[in-house]
Motif scaffolding. Structure first.
Motif, PDB file in Angstrom:
ATOM      1  N   UNK A 266      -2.626  15.247 -10.327  1.00  0.00           N
ATOM      2  CA  UNK A 266      -2.770  15.311 -11.871  1.00  0.00           C
ATOM      3  C   UNK A 266      -1.404  15.098 -12.482  1.00  0.00           C
ATOM      4  N   UNK A 267      -0.442  14.708 -11.801  1.00  0.00           N
ATOM      5  CA  UNK A 267       0.858  14.332 -12.454  1.00  0.00           C
ATOM      6  C   UNK A 267       1.351  12.854 -12.278  1.00  0.00           C
ATOM      7  N   UNK A 268       1.774  12.538 -13.417  1.00  0.00           N
ATOM      8  CA  UNK A 268       2.209  11.129 -13.729  1.00  0.00           C
ATOM      9  C   UNK A 268       3.757  11.065 -14.007  1.00  0.00           C
TER      10      UNK A 268
ATOM     11  N   UNK B  11       0.787  -1.376   0.069  1.00  0.00           N
ATOM     12  CA  UNK B  11      -0.099   0.015  -0.031  1.00  0.00           C
ATOM     13  C   UNK B  11       0.707   1.383  -0.129  1.00  0.00           C
ATOM     14  N   UNK B  12       1.930   1.295   0.603  1.00  0.00           N
ATOM     15  CA  UNK B  12       2.712   2.435   0.805  1.00  0.00           C
ATOM     16  C   UNK B  12       3.542   2.526  -0.462  1.00  0.00           C
ATOM     17  N   UNK B  13       3.343   1.659  -1.413  1.00  0.00           N
ATOM     18  CA  UNK B  13       4.200   1.923  -2.895  1.00  0.00           C
ATOM     19  C   UNK B  13       3.095   2.052  -3.766  1.00  0.00           C
ATOM     20  N   UNK B  14       1.805   1.788  -3.786  1.00  0.00           N
ATOM     21  CA  UNK B  14       0.757   1.817  -4.888  1.00  0.00           C
ATOM     22  C   UNK B  14      -0.116   3.159  -4.610  1.00  0.00           C
ATOM     23  N   UNK B  15      -0.582   3.664  -5.489  1.00  0.00           N
ATOM     24  CA  UNK B  15      -1.602   4.581  -5.568  1.00  0.00           C
ATOM     25  C   UNK B  15      -2.984   4.071  -5.459  1.00  0.00           C
TER      26      UNK B  15
ATOM     27  N   UNK C 205       1.966   7.264 -10.727  1.00  0.00           N
ATOM     28  CA  UNK C 205       1.159   8.638 -10.341  1.00  0.00           C
ATOM     29  C   UNK C 205       2.061   9.367  -9.221  1.00  0.00           C
ATOM     30  N   UNK C 206       2.301  10.443  -9.674  1.00  0.00           N
ATOM     31  CA  UNK C 206       3.366  11.322  -8.625  1.00  0.00           C
ATOM     32  C   UNK C 206       2.314  12.249  -7.824  1.00  0.00           C
TER      33      UNK C 206
ATOM     34  N   UNK D 286      -1.570   2.252  -9.897  1.00  0.00           N
ATOM     35  CA  UNK D 286      -0.288   2.520 -10.277  1.00  0.00           C
ATOM     36  C   UNK D 286       0.885   2.807  -8.986  1.00  0.00           C
ATOM     37  N   UNK D 287       2.021   2.381  -9.137  1.00  0.00           N
ATOM     38  CA  UNK D 287       3.058   2.762  -8.309  1.00  0.00           C
ATOM     39  C   UNK D 287       2.906   4.416  -8.108  1.00  0.00           C
ATOM     40  N   UNK D 288       3.035   4.827  -6.700  1.00  0.00           N
ATOM     41  CA  UNK D 288       3.127   6.106  -6.454  1.00  0.00           C
ATOM     42  C   UNK D 288       4.444   6.733  -6.329  1.00  0.00           C
TER      43      UNK D 288
END
Length: 982
Positions: A631-633, A558-562, A627-628, A567-569
């Motif tokens: 609205x930013x990837x 969960x810490x690494x996923x959006x 996903x950073x 997607x990965x965070x």
């Protein structure tokens, strides 16, 4: 060394003394050698013994030398010059130099050790002096004063000798009473005693008129020299100035001597009364009165001492009560520190160290005074800043558990000598009590922990040297499936790889096989207790952490996923960037906030999910996407052949987003702003993520729906923006901004109806900077609010001047207001206050706002617009049609003017569809009773088409460029003059 020197000195002086007595021709030479030997002995003794206080011994040596000088001078006058005058310069040397030096030396010695230094000791000295002085009065002073053979000067000098002797005797008695007995004290008493005896006999001889040089009295003066040198040579002279603890029997001795001194006057009175004549009655009365007064003062000091004793006892009682409540050594230390502080006068500098050690045999001396530098370093470090420390042993019976050290000035330590042993004893008793309780608790804890082991949920195993289990706690059955493990090999439960990893006092993870064959994850800690007779093996504490590790892995995922897109965070993306990708892309959805505000958050979330799916398909097999932010990837390309391959991929990605999205029944078009950074542009690696962000920022500044690849030149652009950002705040205060005004004309007549205020930056080094270079920076930094307030103030001031200049037909001023400025608390009140202060009519001010301010259901914004329009201020929508235009807000939020963006005007002369669209907007505005201002009119053809379409107003380079205020006023003046002449 000093003892041999002392023996040598004794033998040598004995020979000289024999020579002096038996060989009269050699008397003078023997005397001179004895004096020189005395000086040498004193110098050698001070050097070898190195006493703590050298000054009193040096003064004593100076006394011997000056006395010898006086004796030599007397010999010259009496024998060689045959002029034995009295008084003479010899008496001046004795009384004015030698005697004061002797008094200072003895006084210094009496105060150099740890003697009692209080008011009582001074009173005791006065009592002793009074008694000795009275005897001197009876036998010496009074007879001198009644002698008819002496003149006044001779009487004064004769009386001065016994007075000096009385003072010397008093100080000597104080020294002998208060210091520890030693050979040095005995020799010093012999030396000064010989001097005093010689002085008394000399005075009596002078009184009887029989004095002459060469009498046996001279032997007493020789003893004065010889004994003085021996006193300094003896090793015990160091003890005379060393600190020490005062014993009670010394005080008792002093009281006995004082009692005898107090009885001298009554005794003399009794003797004289028995003899029939009381000659000194008045003096006896005065001395008795003085002694009574001193006794009363002494009683006062006793009372004061009792009060101090009671205070000390009270503090010790409080310390005892506080110690009874302590439970560990730290608390005992705190109580001891606090108690010592209370036993001393407030503000007294001191340091306390309570040094504890393992119990051992108690020392011989319960208390002593030591030099701080002689103590162990661990103790001395806590007593820095002081020379001496009072040390008390913490003893309970014959066992010692530590020591208490108190460092302070020497006079401060003296009053503590009685209280500190009591405090140390109380602390020692409490420490012993704490240790006893700890031992009892430990024994009780052993039974307690035995119970805990039997009921613990962790498995406890004992394994021998052959890895065989010799004990298994009951918890083995629920954890491992069986409790019958005794005799089982540990290797049957644990895999060989894990068994090789034997932890030592640290937890490790093993995979352990249960009796049913299932594998569990266990956290294991091993303690080596093979040397313990009751254990005799390795103790393994095993805890089942299977479920815990599963949850940890789930939390890690969960810490690494959006959670929205799957997607990965950002954390996942940062890990991916550490794997040296060939290219890195930062993608931003243009105007995503407009979708969220106008269509709702659910639609916005659906759009983000759809965008994520499209990006995942685009990067599949080429890299990864994450996903950073909102609205930013971010995307990475792992195997790009060169820069051209990266650019082709980016172009394909832009094409993929030309297709609209269908979200909740609504068609939404999304544009991307992309920043690209590649390792081909930065061979050394660099910070690709930061460089991609820089490129993305450049793409946004060039217009939406674009992409840029990072280049070195972008750094200069970023640096330039940062410089402008830094300079902007001071530029507003330094009045570097100016306003230019572009005329807004009536298309049918060409007459100017108003001006749009456009801000420019007159930079001191860069010259005139257009708004396109700094407005975005002001928006990002928040300075747009401060800049907008200045523009409003300056625009209203200019319009006020035009109102006064052209009162018949004044032009209005149109001011741009950013979304952030409009939403700032108190903006509407600021507008009203500015109009009132400048006395500008409200209908001469138009505020231009953007469409994005009106999107959504913001009741506060609509209320603020209503307040402004009610006051007569007009509202205009700037750049209408360029954003997510929604005609629905036009009837919900009434405005006065639509400003048609230049992008609509540019193509109406060549595109019929564009012209029809413009006509439709103009007709719609007319239906809603709004006027239209067309922006960017540059040709007469555009002017005619717009006029024929029903547009009333316009602005652009066809009429005039933005003008400074003086040029704008000239423009208006010329136009008005032309109209009047027509």
């Amino acid at each position: 060394m000093t003892r041999r020197a002392l023996i040598l000195y004794g033998v040598w002086t004995l020979l000289l003394l024999t020579l002096y007595a038996l060989a009269p021709p050699a008397t003078l030479a023997a005397w001179a050698v004895i004096v020189v030997s005395n000086a040498i002995a004193i110098g050698v003794g001070i050097h070898l013994n190195n006493p703590r206080r050298k000054r009193p011994w040096l003064l004593l040596g100076a006394n011997y030398l000056t006395f010898a000088a006086g004796t030599a001078l007397a010999y010259v006058l009496a024998i060689m010059l045959d002029h034995p005058a009295f008084p003479s310069v010899v008496d001046a040397l004795y009384l004015g130099v030698s005697s004061p030096i002797l008094l200072l030396a003895l006084w210094g010695l009496s105060r150099s050790g740890a003697a009692v230094r209080d008011r009582a000791s001074v009173i005791d000295a006065l009592i002793l002096t009074a008694g000795a002085g009275f005897l001197s009065w009876v036998f010496l002073i009074h007879p001198y004063l009644e002698s008819d053979e002496l003149n006044t000067l001779e009487k004064a000098v004769s009386v001065a000798y016994p007075l000096c002797d009385v003072l010397t005797l008093a100080i000597l008695a104080r020294l002998v009473i208060t210091v520890q007995r030693s050979w040095t004290v005995l020799l010093l008493l012999t030396s000064v005693g010989g001097l005093l005896a010689a002085d008394v006999l000399y005075s009596l001889e002078r009184l009887n008129g029989h004095w002459e040089i060469g009498t046996p009295i001279d032997l007493l003066w020789l003893i004065f020299y010889i004994a003085g040198g021996a006193a300094v040579l003896h090793p015990s002279m160091r003890q005379l100035t060393e600190p020490r603890v005062l014993r009670r029997n010394e005080l008792h001795t002093r009281r006995a001597v004082l009692g005898m001194a107090s009885l001298i006057a009554p005794t003399v009175l009794f003797v004289q009364a028995v003899n029939g004549t009381v000659r000194d009655g008045m003096v006896i009365a005065l001395v008795s009165g003085l002694l009574v007064l001193l006794a009363m003062m002494r009683m006062s000091t006793v009372v004061t001492g009792l009060r101090r004793t009671m205070t000390r006892e009270r503090e010790l009682r409080r310390a005892c009560e506080a110690l009874l409540s302590t439970t560990d050594e730290t608390q005992v230390r705190a109580v001891v520190h606090r108690s010592v502080q209370r036993l001393l006068a407030p503000g007294t500098p001191h340091r306390v160290v309570l040094a504890l050690h393992e119990p051992g045999p108690a020392g011989d001396q319960p208390m002593g005074i030591s030099y701080v530098w002689d103590l162990p370093s661990c103790v001395a470090s806590g007593l820095q800043g002081f020379e001496l420390a009072l040390c008390c042993r913490l003893s309970v019976g014959d066992r010692e558990v530590g020591e208490l050290f108190v460092a302070a000035a020497e006079p401060v330590l003296v009053p503590l000598q009685e209280a500190l042993p009591v405090l140390a004893g109380q602390a020692a008793s409490m420490l012993d009590h704490i240790a006893l309780n700890r031992e009892i608790n430990q024994r009780e804890s052993e039974e307690y922990f035995r119970t805990l082991v039997l009921g613990a949920t962790d498995v406890i195993l004992i394994v021998d040297d052959n890895s065989r289990i010799t004990y298994a706690s009951p918890a083995a059955k629920p954890v491992l499936g069986t409790a019958d493990l005794v005799g089982t090999s540990l290797l049957d439960l644990v895999g060989p790889a894990d068994a090789l990893t034997v932890p030592h006092d640290e937890a490790v993870t093993w995979r352990v096989r249960r009796a049913d064959g299932a594998l569990i994850v266990a956290e294991v800690v091993v303690r080596d207790l093979r040397d313990e007779p009751t254990v005799g093996g390795l103790v393994l504490t095993m805890r089942d952490v299977t479920e815990q590790r599963r949850l940890q892995q789930e939390l890690l995922d969960r810490a690494y996923l959006d959670p929205l897109t799957g997607l990965g965070n950002r954390l996942r993306f940062q890990d991916l960037t550490q794997k040296s990708p060939d290219a890195l892309l930062v993608l931003n959805l243009d105007d995503f906030s407009v979708v969220n505000d106008s269509m709702g958050q659910d639609v916005g979330d659906g759009l983000l999910v759809a965008v994520s799916d499209r990006l995942s398909r685009a990067f599949e097999g080429r890299g990864a996407v994450a996903r950073l932010g909102a609205d930013e990837f971010g995307g990475i390309l792992d195997e790009a052949a060169d820069v051209a391959a990266v650019e082709r991929f980016t172009a394909e990605l832009m094409e993929a987003f030309e297709e609209p999205f269908l979200i909740a029944g609504s068609i939404i078009r999304v544009q991307l702003s992309i920043g690209v950074a590649t390792v081909f542009d930065v061979p050394e690696g660099g910070q690709l993520l930061a460089e991609a962000h820089i490129a993305m920022g450049a793409a946004k500044r060039e217009g939406k729906g674009r992409w840029r690849r990072y280049e070195e030149s972008l750094h200069a652009q970023v640096a330039s923006r940062m410089q402008l950002r830094t300079a902007m705040d001071t530029a507003i205060d330094d009045s570097q901004f100016v306003l230019h005004f572009q005329p807004i004309v009536e298309l049918s007549s060409g007459r100017t109806r108003g001006f749009e205020a456009l801000v420019r930056w007159q930079h001191p080094t860069r010259g005139m900077i257009p708004p396109v270079q700094f407005i975005e920076i002001a928006e990002e930094s928040g300075l747009i609010v401060k800049l907008g307030a200045w523009v409003l103030e300056a625009s209203v001031a200019a319009a006020t001047r035009w109102q006064a200049r052209f009162p018949a037909d004044p032009p209005y001023v149109s001011v741009n207001v950013s979304v952030r400025q409009f939403r700032t608390a108190g903006f509407v009140d600021l507008v009203f206050e500015t109009l009132t202060r400048h006395a500008l009519h409200p209908d001469l001010l138009i505020l231009e706002i953007t469409e994005s301010l009106l999107l959504g259901d913001d009741d506060e914004i609509r209320a603020d617009i209503s307040r402004l329009r009610t006051a007569g201020i007009r509202i205009s929508i700037d750049d209408f049609g360029t954003g997510y235009s929604s005609l629905s807000y036009l009837h919900r939020v009434p405005v006065d003017t639509l400003k048609l963006d230049k992008s609509f005007v540019d193509t109406i002369a060549v595109s019929g569809k564009q012209l029809d669209l413009v006509r439709g907007i103009i007709q719609l505005a007319g239906t809603l009773q709004m006027s239209v201002v067309a922006e960017g009119i540059e040709t007469s053809a555009d002017n005619g088409l717009l006029r024929d379409a029903g547009c009333r107003f316009g602005q652009g380079y066809l009429y005039a460029k933005p003008l400074p205020e003086p040029a704008a006023e000239t423009w208006l003046t010329a136009e008005r003059v032309t109209a009047q002449s027509a």
